[in-house]
Design an enzyme around this catalytic site. Sequence first.
Site, PDB file in Angstrom:
ATOM      1  NE  ARG A 189      -1.828  -2.749   3.042  1.00 35.00           N
ATOM      2  CZ  ARG A 189      -1.563  -2.926   4.305  1.00 35.00           C
ATOM      3  NH1 ARG A 189      -1.759  -1.990   5.182  1.00 35.00           N
ATOM      4  NH2 ARG A 189      -1.047  -4.071   4.708  1.00 35.00           N
TER       5      ARG A 189
ATOM      6  NE  ARG B 107      -0.583   1.528   4.656  1.00 38.64           N
ATOM      7  CZ  ARG B 107      -0.929   1.249   5.890  1.00 38.64           C
ATOM      8  NH1 ARG B 107      -0.286   1.778   6.889  1.00 38.64           N
ATOM      9  NH2 ARG B 107      -1.916   0.422   6.124  1.00 38.64           N
TER      10      ARG B 107
ATOM     11  CE1 TYR C 244      -8.104  -8.273   6.268  1.00 38.89           C
ATOM     12  CE2 TYR C 244      -6.852  -9.439   4.591  1.00 38.89           C
ATOM     13  CZ  TYR C 244      -6.922  -8.473   5.589  1.00 38.89           C
ATOM     14  OH  TYR C 244      -5.826  -7.715   5.905  1.00 38.89           O
TER      15      TYR C 244
END
Length: 329
Positions: free
Chosen positions: A2, A6, A128
Site C-alpha cells: 500500500r 499511506r 478476511y
Amino acid sequence: MRQAGRVLPEYREIRKKFDLLSITRNSDLAAEVTLQPVNKFDLDAAIIFADIVTPLHGIGVELDIVEGVGPVIANPVNSYVDLNILREIEPNEDVPYILDSLSRVRESLPSNKALIGFAGAPFTLATYLIEGGPSRNYSKTKSLMYSDPKLWHELMIRLSRIIASYLRSQVTAGADIVQIFDSWVGWLSPSDYSKYVKPYIEKIIQDISDIDTPVIYFGTGTSTLLRLIKDTGVDVVGVDWRIPLDEAWATLGYDVAVQGNLDPAALLGPFSVIESKTKSIIECTNGRPGHIFNLGHGFIPNTPLESIEFLVDLLRQSGAKSMQPTSQR
Ligand code: CP3
C-alpha cells in the site's frame, strides 16, 4: 504494497473526497493515483491501484475497507452455504474498471517502467472472509481449516479460480508482471503450509502458466516457508525484513529472483539508519542479478517524504539498475 495511500499528500487530497472503493471504480482516478508515486520518485514500476478484496467486491461479496482497520466482510464464511457468495469471476463484467485502469496506466507509463497487476492469495483472502476482518491470531481460519478440511478445500479452490482468472485478465489489459500477496501466511507452520496452502498456489501458477508472465509471491514471516514457497514454481519471492536477504536467497537457491526487504520502520529513523540498513541489503545480494529492491512490507502512515527521497537517491547512487524495457525482456 500500500504505497501511495499511506504517504503522498496528493493521494490524501483525493482520499478526502472519495473512499478507497470509489477510487478503484473510477479509472481516471485510479490511473492517476497509480502513477503518483512513480512520477514523484521515478520508481521503476507502478502497482495498479486496487485492493486485495477488489475481485471479491466485484463478484458481489458485501464488504468495506475501513480506514485504520482494513477490509471488513459483512457476512463471514463458515459453512457450505456461505460459499455461494464466491461464484466464478467474469473480469470484463465484474471488474471492468480495473482492466480499464491497467490499460490507461500502461499507455502513459514509459516503456522502461513495469506495470504490476496483483491479487490477494487464497489463504490471505480466506482469512478476511472467515474472520470477517483483520485478526490477531487467525483462530477462526485455523479452526475451520483443521475441523472441516473439505470446506477449506472448496473455499480455496473457488478462490484460486477467481484469482487465476483475475490475474490473467490483468495481463491481457496491460500488466507486465503479477504479484500475489499472501501477507498473513507466515502464521502457518511449514507442514500446514504444505497441506492447506501450497497446492492452491501451485494451481494458480499452473493455470496462468500459458500467459508467460513473471509471478512475484509475497508473504510476511515466511522465513521457515521459503523452500516450500520456491517449490510452488513462482519466479520471484518477496521477503520481509525479519530475515537477512542473503540468508533468504541462499535458502531459496539462486535460480529464483528475490524482492525486498527494508524494514518500513527504518524510514521513520534518521538518514544514517536508512543508509546502513539499505547498504547492508545491497551487500547481501553480492552483485548478483535477480534482486528487486523493495520494502519488506507496506509504508507506515506518516513516513516522511524526505526519507523516501533519500532512499531512492541512495539506491540510484549505489548503482541499482532500473528495469529493462518490456520489449527487451
Ligand atoms: O499502494 C498502492 O497504491 C497499491 C494498491 C494496494 C492497496 N492495497 C490499496 C490500499 C495494494 C497492493 C494493496 C494490497 C493489500 N491490501 C494487502 C497486501 C499487501 C500488504 O500490505 O500486506 C492487504 C493485506 C490489504 C488489505 C488492506 N487494505 C489493509 C490491511 C489495509 C490497511 C488499513 C489501514 O488503513 O491501516 C488496506 C487499506 C488500503 N488499501 C490502503 C491502500 C492505499 C490504505 C490507505 C487508505 O485507506 O487510503
